[in-house]
Structure formats: structure tokens, C-alpha cells
Design a protein around this motif. Structure first.
Motif, PDB file in Angstrom:
ATOM      1  N   GLY A   1       3.964  -3.122 -11.171  1.00  0.00           N
ATOM      2  CA  GLY A   1       2.512  -2.982 -11.235  1.00  0.00           C
ATOM      3  C   GLY A   1       2.039  -1.946 -10.227  1.00  0.00           C
ATOM      4  N   MET A   2       1.164  -1.033 -10.687  1.00  0.00           N
ATOM      5  CA  MET A   2       0.616   0.018  -9.844  1.00  0.00           C
ATOM      6  C   MET A   2      -0.909   0.046 -10.060  1.00  0.00           C
ATOM      7  N   SER A   3      -1.562   1.091  -9.565  1.00  0.00           N
ATOM      8  CA  SER A   3      -3.035   1.107  -9.620  1.00  0.00           C
ATOM      9  C   SER A   3      -3.584   0.846 -11.021  1.00  0.00           C
ATOM     10  N   ASN A   4      -2.926   1.415 -12.043  1.00  0.00           N
ATOM     11  CA  ASN A   4      -3.500   1.338 -13.391  1.00  0.00           C
ATOM     12  C   ASN A   4      -3.078   0.122 -14.210  1.00  0.00           C
TER      13      ASN A   4
ATOM     14  N   GLU B   1       6.646   4.142   1.055  1.00  0.00           N
ATOM     15  CA  GLU B   1       6.814   5.597   1.102  1.00  0.00           C
ATOM     16  C   GLU B   1       7.890   6.027   0.120  1.00  0.00           C
ATOM     17  N   ASN B   2       7.737   7.250  -0.416  1.00  0.00           N
ATOM     18  CA  ASN B   2       8.645   7.758  -1.457  1.00  0.00           C
ATOM     19  C   ASN B   2       9.609   8.840  -1.017  1.00  0.00           C
ATOM     20  N   TYR B   3       9.297   9.535   0.063  1.00  0.00           N
ATOM     21  CA  TYR B   3      10.086  10.703   0.430  1.00  0.00           C
ATOM     22  C   TYR B   3      10.725  10.464   1.794  1.00  0.00           C
TER      23      TYR B   3
ATOM     24  N   PHE C   1      10.774   1.465   1.302  1.00  0.00           N
ATOM     25  CA  PHE C   1      11.102   2.737   0.663  1.00  0.00           C
ATOM     26  C   PHE C   1      11.141   2.524  -0.841  1.00  0.00           C
ATOM     27  N   ILE C   2      10.349   3.334  -1.580  1.00  0.00           N
ATOM     28  CA  ILE C   2      10.223   3.107  -3.032  1.00  0.00           C
ATOM     29  C   ILE C   2      10.545   4.355  -3.846  1.00  0.00           C
ATOM     30  N   GLY C   3      11.121   5.375  -3.204  1.00  0.00           N
ATOM     31  CA  GLY C   3      11.406   6.625  -3.914  1.00  0.00           C
ATOM     32  C   GLY C   3      12.877   6.752  -4.270  1.00  0.00           C
TER      33      GLY C   3
ATOM     34  N   VAL D   1       2.698  -5.876  -6.064  1.00  0.00           N
ATOM     35  CA  VAL D   1       2.149  -4.708  -6.743  1.00  0.00           C
ATOM     36  C   VAL D   1       2.101  -3.550  -5.757  1.00  0.00           C
ATOM     37  N   ARG D   2       2.461  -2.361  -6.243  1.00  0.00           N
ATOM     38  CA  ARG D   2       2.548  -1.173  -5.393  1.00  0.00           C
ATOM     39  C   ARG D   2       1.350  -0.273  -5.695  1.00  0.00           C
ATOM     40  N   ILE D   3       0.383  -0.270  -4.791  1.00  0.00           N
ATOM     41  CA  ILE D   3      -0.892   0.381  -5.080  1.00  0.00           C
ATOM     42  C   ILE D   3      -1.100   1.600  -4.194  1.00  0.00           C
ATOM     43  N   GLY D   4      -1.207   2.777  -4.823  1.00  0.00           N
ATOM     44  CA  GLY D   4      -1.445   4.003  -4.070  1.00  0.00           C
ATOM     45  C   GLY D   4      -2.849   4.533  -4.248  1.00  0.00           C
ATOM     46  N   SER D   5      -3.067   5.238  -5.364  1.00  0.00           N
ATOM     47  CA  SER D   5      -4.329   5.964  -5.539  1.00  0.00           C
ATOM     48  C   SER D   5      -5.570   5.074  -5.501  1.00  0.00           C
ATOM     49  N   ALA D   6      -5.477   3.837  -5.932  1.00  0.00           N
ATOM     50  CA  ALA D   6      -6.662   2.968  -5.902  1.00  0.00           C
ATOM     51  C   ALA D   6      -7.102   2.675  -4.463  1.00  0.00           C
TER      52      ALA D   6
ATOM     53  N   ALA E   1       0.855  -1.194   0.000  1.00  0.00           N
ATOM     54  CA  ALA E   1       0.000   0.000   0.000  1.00  0.00           C
ATOM     55  C   ALA E   1       0.891   1.244   0.000  1.00  0.00           C
ATOM     56  N   VAL E   2       0.788   2.047  -1.053  1.00  0.00           N
ATOM     57  CA  VAL E   2       1.663   3.217  -1.209  1.00  0.00           C
ATOM     58  C   VAL E   2       0.982   4.451  -0.620  1.00  0.00           C
ATOM     59  N   SER E   3       1.503   4.882   0.527  1.00  0.00           N
ATOM     60  CA  SER E   3       0.815   5.907   1.319  1.00  0.00           C
ATOM     61  C   SER E   3       1.457   7.287   1.224  1.00  0.00           C
ATOM     62  N   LYS E   4       2.355   7.479   0.276  1.00  0.00           N
ATOM     63  CA  LYS E   4       3.051   8.779   0.152  1.00  0.00           C
ATOM     64  C   LYS E   4       2.054   9.931   0.053  1.00  0.00           C
ATOM     65  N   THR E   5       2.392  11.008   0.698  1.00  0.00           N
ATOM     66  CA  THR E   5       1.609  12.260   0.770  1.00  0.00           C
ATOM     67  C   THR E   5       0.318  12.125   1.585  1.00  0.00           C
TER      68      THR E   5
ATOM     69  N   LEU F   1      13.897  -7.505  -8.023  1.00  0.00           N
ATOM     70  CA  LEU F   1      13.923  -6.363  -8.931  1.00  0.00           C
ATOM     71  C   LEU F   1      12.673  -5.509  -8.765  1.00  0.00           C
ATOM     72  N   MET F   2      12.852  -4.216  -9.059  1.00  0.00           N
ATOM     73  CA  MET F   2      11.734  -3.281  -9.063  1.00  0.00           C
ATOM     74  C   MET F   2      11.819  -2.464 -10.337  1.00  0.00           C
ATOM     75  N   ALA F   3      10.659  -2.099 -10.890  1.00  0.00           N
ATOM     76  CA  ALA F   3      10.681  -1.220 -12.061  1.00  0.00           C
ATOM     77  C   ALA F   3       9.400  -0.412 -12.154  1.00  0.00           C
ATOM     78  N   ILE F   4       9.547   0.739 -12.784  1.00  0.00           N
ATOM     79  CA  ILE F   4       8.405   1.579 -13.139  1.00  0.00           C
ATOM     80  C   ILE F   4       8.404   1.662 -14.664  1.00  0.00           C
ATOM     81  N   PRO F   5       7.679   0.782 -15.338  1.00  0.00           N
ATOM     82  CA  PRO F   5       7.698   0.799 -16.795  1.00  0.00           C
ATOM     83  C   PRO F   5       7.083   2.086 -17.350  1.00  0.00           C
TER      84      PRO F   5
ATOM     85  N   GLU G   1      -6.760   9.902  -5.152  1.00  0.00           N
ATOM     86  CA  GLU G   1      -5.781  10.675  -5.904  1.00  0.00           C
ATOM     87  C   GLU G   1      -4.921  11.500  -4.951  1.00  0.00           C
ATOM     88  N   ARG G   2      -3.661  11.709  -5.363  1.00  0.00           N
ATOM     89  CA  ARG G   2      -2.774  12.551  -4.560  1.00  0.00           C
ATOM     90  C   ARG G   2      -2.754  13.966  -5.106  1.00  0.00           C
ATOM     91  N   GLU G   3      -2.519  14.945  -4.217  1.00  0.00           N
ATOM     92  CA  GLU G   3      -2.284  16.298  -4.698  1.00  0.00           C
ATOM     93  C   GLU G   3      -0.902  16.350  -5.308  1.00  0.00           C
TER      94      GLU G   3
HETATM   95  C1  LIG Z   1       3.384   6.549  -6.266  1.00  0.00           C
HETATM   96  C2  LIG Z   1       4.005   5.264  -6.628  1.00  0.00           C
HETATM   97  C3  LIG Z   1       3.239   4.100  -6.760  1.00  0.00           C
HETATM   98  C4  LIG Z   1       1.732   4.072  -6.624  1.00  0.00           C
HETATM   99  O1  LIG Z   1       1.149   4.634  -7.760  1.00  0.00           O
HETATM  100  P1  LIG Z   1      -0.448   4.602  -7.982  1.00  0.00           P
HETATM  101  O2  LIG Z   1      -0.590   4.862  -9.420  1.00  0.00           O
HETATM  102  O3  LIG Z   1      -1.003   5.680  -7.118  1.00  0.00           O
HETATM  103  O4  LIG Z   1      -0.907   3.260  -7.581  1.00  0.00           O
HETATM  104  C5  LIG Z   1       3.909   2.926  -7.029  1.00  0.00           C
HETATM  105  N1  LIG Z   1       5.254   2.875  -7.184  1.00  0.00           N
HETATM  106  C6  LIG Z   1       6.011   3.975  -7.072  1.00  0.00           C
HETATM  107  C7  LIG Z   1       7.485   3.866  -7.244  1.00  0.00           C
HETATM  108  C8  LIG Z   1       5.420   5.196  -6.804  1.00  0.00           C
HETATM  109  O5  LIG Z   1       6.187   6.289  -6.719  1.00  0.00           O
END
Ligand SMILES: *Cc1c(COP(=O)(O)O)cnc(C)c1O
Length: 231
Positions: A202-205, A56-58, A80-82, A218-223, A33-37, A162-166, A227-229
Motif C-alpha cells: 500500500g502506497m499513497s494512492n 529510503e530507496n537509494y 530500506f525499501i529500494g 503502508v509506505r506513504i511518500g508523496s501524500a 513515511a517514505v522520504s526518498k529524494t 513480505l513486501m510488494a509493489i503491485p 510530489e517528487r522530482e
Molecule cells: C516511493 C515508494 C513508495 C511511496 O510512494 P508514494 O506513491 O509516493 O506514496 C512506497 N514504496 C516504495 C517501494 C517506493 O519506492
């Protein structure tokens, strides 16, 4: 009004369905669960609903949340994912259980030196820059093996995967190609290091597509948290 508990259950349901479609065991796919912000109260709500892994990212925000929630949510596993600058590694080494974005030996060796002896080794994912765009962070597939080899020799770190943001894209073929390349790299790494068990993608979308291509986290935030500001 939907609550955090409802949205968490919904995310879990999406994971179960995706696992079923690809004939995978849902127990091998973890939800981070991605709880940043988001405020501590949101984390407490998800914790009350049974969630234990949070991302968390920051650096400063993460440190303050870890400290604030130590008493009330003692079972949280912090990831930590930032992006991380080398002058901030000590904060991560002292407060987190997992670090997903290691892409340089210098960062890894500082984390190894700064990990307190009384804590268990810090779990490490190497971030891969799969699209190859120079603007993106992560190591190249070519440099992966030597970095993995160095991390594997560091006693206070445990290489987990491994981790990736495609690339964020609506092009399903490009998306699948990137996830597939990541899965291939992951399987190769796993064959070299038996403790490797985590493919963080993998993220929310795109969690369904990521699970189809072998994601184990899977790293899920906004779902879950909405939504984040913009920061
Ligand atoms: C913010 C973030 C997410 C979560 O993204 P959502 O689209 O809100 O699910 C996942 N991974 C990383 C690295 C992020 O920075």
C-alpha cells in the motif's frame, strides 16, 4: 499552505478510516513515511510531529541521512525499501533497522554476514513479484518458501514478512486480486514462522485497498512530503 504535520495527520486519518471500514484494529497498521529524494529538514518536521518510521530507496542517500540525523532524531527506525545490488549490502547492514526488498539468498547471506554484532538482527521482508512481469523485482511465490527457510536460519536476520509493489492500475479487480494473493502468501508464511507479523503493501494512492486486504504497513511518500522530482 498545508504543512508536513497536516499531511501526516491526514494520512493517519485515512489509515484509521480504512481500518474502521474493514473492522480492523488500527494499532496493527503502521505508517512508514517514505522520504526518498526529500531533504533532511522534511524528515525533521515529520519527526517533530511524532513520526518515527522512515523509508529510503537509494543507498548513498539513505546512508547520508542516517548519519546526519543520528543526533537530532535519535528514535528514527530506518527502513530500506529500494533495489539493492550485492556490492552495497554492507551499507544497509550497518545503517538500517529494516530491509524490505530481499529477493535472493545471496543478498540475504551477505546482509547476515555484514550485520555488526553489536546491532540487533536486521528485520527482513521478502519482496514478492506478484504480477510475474520479468521487468519487476522480487521473488516468485513458488520460490518464497525455500528463501524464507534459508533466511530463518541466519542468526543476524529476523524474518518479519513480505513486501510488494503491485501493478499500478486503475483496474480495481486486478488490484484486489494481487493484494489478495499477497495476503494469502503472508498468512501461509505467518503460520510457518510465528515471528512473521508484517505485510508491507500500500502506497499513497492505494493504501485503503491494501488495508482492506490485510496490509500491516503502508509506505506513504508523496501524500506526506509532496510530489517528487523525477530522478
Ligand atoms: C516511493 C515508494 C513508495 C511511496 O510512494 P508514494 O506513491 O509516493 O506514496 C512506497 N514504496 C516504495 C517501494 C517506493 O519506492
Amino acid at each position: 499552505m498545508t504543512t508536513i504535520a497536516d499531511r501526516l495527520a491526514n494520512a493517519q486519518h485515512r489509515i484509521e478510516q480504512a481500518a474502521q471500514i474493514s473492522s480492523r484494529n488500527v494499532d496493527e497498521i503502521q505508517l512508514l513515511a517514505v522520504s526518498k529524494t526529500k531533504p533532511n529538514s522534511d524528515i525533521v518536521a515529520a519527526y517533530a510531529a511524532g513520526q518515527r518510521r522512515f523509508g529510503e530507496n537509494y543507498v548513498q542517500e539513505g546512508e547520508s541521512k542516517v548519519n546526519a540525523l543520528k543526533q537530532s532524531c535519535p528514535e528514527i527506525e530506518w527502513h530500506f525499501i529500494g533495489p539493492l545490488q550485492s556490492n552495497k549490502t554492507r551499507i544497509i547492514a550497518c545503517h538500517f533497522d529494516w530491509m524490505h526488498t530481499v529477493s535472493r539468498e545471496k543478498i540475504a547471506s551477505r546482509l547476515n554476514e555484514q550485520r555488526p554484532k553489536e546491532m540487533s538482527p536486521l528485520n527482513i521482508c521478502i519482496q514478492i513479484n506478484i504480477s510475474g512481469e520479468t521487468s519487476k523485482s522480487g521473488t516468485t511465490p513458488e520460490a518464497l518458501k525455500s528463501l524464507a527457510n534459508r533466511i530463518d536460519q541466519m542468526p543476524n536476520l529476523t524474518l518479519r514478512g513480505l513486501m510488494a509493489i503491485p501493478t499500478a492500475t486503475l483496474n480495481k479487480k486486478l488490484q484486489r486480486d494481487e493484494f489478495q494473493q499477497l495476503q494469502a502468501l503472508y498468512l501461509e508464511l505467518k503460520s510457518l514462522y510465528p515471528q512473521v507479523d508484517t505485510l508491507s503493501m500500500g502506497m499513497s494512492n492505494d493504501l485503503e485497498q491494501a488495508i482492506e486486504q490485510g496490509s500491516t504497513m503502508v509506505r506513504i511518500g508523496s501524500a506526506i512530503f509532496g510530489e517528487r522530482e523525477k530522478r
